[in-house]
Design a protein around this motif. Structure first.
Motif: not given
Length: 113
Positions: A13-21, A26-28, A36-46
């Motif tokens: 959860e802390a990592s998700v908050r950081f990358y959302r900042a 948040v994706g799937a 937790v997947e965080l989609p971006a233009a060039g791929g996805t950070l998991a």
């Protein structure tokens, strides 16, 4: 094939908050929340929960059967591991020429979203 770096984290959860900042959304998300997947233009950070957080692994999402990827790797002189049935779909791991592990996944998002 899409690039999907996997960031292992002791506190998902802390990592998700950081990358959302940083600007990712948040994706799937797996039902237990350890993926937790965080989609971006060039791929996805998991983000993947792991008590030994801080590691990062290069991964790819394939849009073809992993048996085909494994066959192509073997023909090129590399030795992939077996295609594994996972709770997210299938995966295989192979070492690159420098010995670093690379993971290739074929996701079935109906299994975890």
């Amino acid at each position: 094939m899409r690039v999907v770096p996997i960031r292992y984290s002791a506190d998902v959860e802390a990592s998700v908050r950081f990358y959302r900042a940083l600007g990712l959304e948040v994706g799937a998300r797996s039902r237990p929340g350890a993926w937790v997947e965080l989609p971006a233009a060039g791929g996805t950070l998991a983000i993947h929960g792991d008590d030994d957080g801080g590691r990062c692994e290069l991964a790819f999402e394939a849009d073809e059967p992993l048996a085909d990827v494994a066959d192509r790797l073997r023909r090129a002189g590399f030795d992939p591991g077996p295609v594994m049935d996972e709770n997210h779909g299938e995966s295989l791991r192979v070492r690159d020429p420098d010995g670093a592990w690379v993971q290739v996944n074929r996701f079935d998002r109906e299994l975890y979203t």
